[in-house]
Design a protein around this motif. Structure first.
Motif, mmCIF file in Angstrom:
data_model
loop_
_atom_site.group_PDB
_atom_site.id
_atom_site.type_symbol
_atom_site.label_atom_id
_atom_site.label_comp_id
_atom_site.label_asym_id
_atom_site.label_seq_id
_atom_site.Cartn_x
_atom_site.Cartn_y
_atom_site.Cartn_z
ATOM 1 N N ARG A 34 0.852 -1.213 -0.044
ATOM 2 C CA ARG A 34 -0.112 0.015 -0.140
ATOM 3 C C ARG A 34 0.928 1.199 0.015
ATOM 4 O O ARG A 34 1.920 1.343 0.649
ATOM 5 N N LEU A 35 0.680 2.030 -0.805
ATOM 6 C CA LEU A 35 1.312 3.552 -0.915
ATOM 7 C C LEU A 35 0.965 4.354 0.308
ATOM 8 O O LEU A 35 -0.254 4.348 0.655
ATOM 9 N N VAL A 36 1.967 4.780 0.960
ATOM 10 C CA VAL A 36 1.823 6.000 1.851
ATOM 11 C C VAL A 36 2.608 7.191 1.553
ATOM 12 O O VAL A 36 3.736 7.267 1.272
ATOM 13 N N LEU A 37 2.125 8.450 1.367
ATOM 14 C CA LEU A 37 2.511 9.768 1.270
ATOM 15 C C LEU A 37 2.239 10.765 2.087
ATOM 16 O O LEU A 37 1.065 10.885 2.603
ATOM 17 N N ARG A 38 3.278 11.547 2.277
ATOM 18 C CA ARG A 38 2.895 12.723 3.217
ATOM 19 C C ARG A 38 2.523 13.873 2.445
ATOM 20 O O ARG A 38 3.367 14.460 1.407
ATOM 21 N N LYS A 39 1.162 14.497 2.502
ATOM 22 C CA LYS A 39 0.459 15.353 1.725
ATOM 23 C C LYS A 39 -0.298 16.394 2.599
ATOM 24 O O LYS A 39 -0.527 16.155 3.840
ATOM 25 N N TYR A 40 -0.746 17.461 1.922
ATOM 26 C CA TYR A 40 -1.220 18.520 2.569
ATOM 27 C C TYR A 40 -2.903 18.300 2.776
ATOM 28 O O TYR A 40 -3.383 17.681 1.889
ATOM 29 N N ASP A 41 -3.306 17.970 4.239
ATOM 30 C CA ASP A 41 -4.615 18.089 4.281
ATOM 31 C C ASP A 41 -5.246 19.481 4.602
ATOM 32 O O ASP A 41 -5.047 20.137 5.616
ATOM 33 N N PRO A 42 -5.879 19.875 3.567
ATOM 34 C CA PRO A 42 -6.576 21.318 3.881
ATOM 35 C C PRO A 42 -7.501 21.423 5.190
ATOM 36 O O PRO A 42 -7.691 22.568 5.503
ATOM 37 N N VAL A 43 -8.141 20.334 5.422
ATOM 38 C CA VAL A 43 -9.169 20.578 6.452
ATOM 39 C C VAL A 43 -8.395 20.585 7.959
ATOM 40 O O VAL A 43 -8.474 21.460 8.676
ATOM 41 N N ALA A 44 -7.311 19.734 8.007
ATOM 42 C CA ALA A 44 -6.380 19.826 9.253
ATOM 43 C C ALA A 44 -5.528 20.963 8.987
ATOM 44 O O ALA A 44 -5.041 21.265 10.147
ATOM 45 N N GLY A 45 -5.149 21.348 7.976
ATOM 46 C CA GLY A 45 -4.359 22.590 7.941
ATOM 47 C C GLY A 45 -2.891 22.311 7.986
ATOM 48 O O GLY A 45 -2.104 23.277 8.280
ATOM 49 N N ARG A 46 -2.685 20.908 7.836
ATOM 50 C CA ARG A 46 -1.017 20.522 7.768
ATOM 51 C C ARG A 46 -0.837 19.509 7.053
ATOM 52 O O ARG A 46 -1.845 18.849 6.649
ATOM 53 N N HIS A 47 0.381 19.054 6.983
ATOM 54 C CA HIS A 47 0.908 17.955 6.214
ATOM 55 C C HIS A 47 0.581 16.709 7.236
ATOM 56 O O HIS A 47 1.096 16.550 8.298
ATOM 57 N N VAL A 48 -0.200 15.764 6.622
ATOM 58 C CA VAL A 48 -0.376 14.170 7.190
ATOM 59 C C VAL A 48 -0.067 13.164 6.165
ATOM 60 O O VAL A 48 0.167 13.432 5.195
ATOM 61 N N LEU A 49 -0.019 11.969 7.019
ATOM 62 C CA LEU A 49 0.094 10.714 6.010
ATOM 63 C C LEU A 49 -1.228 10.527 5.450
ATOM 64 O O LEU A 49 -2.167 10.513 5.891
ATOM 65 N N PHE A 50 -0.983 9.985 3.864
ATOM 66 C CA PHE A 50 -2.146 9.611 3.067
ATOM 67 C C PHE A 50 -1.795 8.156 2.914
ATOM 68 O O PHE A 50 -0.804 7.762 2.327
ATOM 69 N N ARG A 51 -2.832 7.281 3.242
ATOM 70 C CA ARG A 51 -2.720 5.791 2.943
ATOM 71 C C ARG A 51 -3.503 5.267 1.694
ATOM 72 O O ARG A 51 -4.660 5.912 1.801
ATOM 73 N N GLU A 52 -2.927 4.473 1.183
ATOM 74 C CA GLU A 52 -3.757 3.951 0.003
ATOM 75 C C GLU A 52 -4.976 3.171 0.536
ATOM 76 O O GLU A 52 -4.878 2.314 1.394
ATOM 77 N N GLU A 53 -6.089 3.319 0.007
ATOM 78 C CA GLU A 53 -7.415 2.484 0.382
ATOM 79 C C GLU A 53 -7.804 1.524 -0.749
ATOM 80 O O GLU A 53 -7.627 2.077 -1.911
ATOM 81 N N ARG A 54 -8.040 0.397 -0.715
ATOM 82 C CA ARG A 54 -8.526 -0.187 -1.524
ATOM 83 C C ARG A 54 -10.007 -0.877 -1.707
ATOM 84 O O ARG A 54 -10.820 -0.439 -0.681
#
Length: 54
Positions: A34-54
């Motif tokens: 599964r892919l995990v990337l650190r990207k910007y979350d506009p709702v949280a207002g900061r960079h967080v980890l994003f995980r692939e969902e299947r």
């Protein structure tokens, strides 16, 4: 021209629990995990980890 099944579209979901998603492609032959990337979350207002969902 047909899309290749080696590079399917995957959805990345925020681990912050805000419901934000990104859409990207990945090569499943070279990266079967599964892919995990650190990207910007506009709702949280900061960079967080994003995980692939299947």
């Amino acid at each position: 021209m047909a899309r290749s099944t080696a590079r399917p579209v995957v959805r990345l979901k925020s681990t912050a629990g805000t419901g934000v998603t990104y859409v990207t492609r990945k090569n499943r032959q070279h990266h079967p995990d599964r892919l995990v990337l650190r990207k910007y979350d506009p709702v949280a207002g900061r960079h967080v980890l994003f995980r692939e969902e299947r």
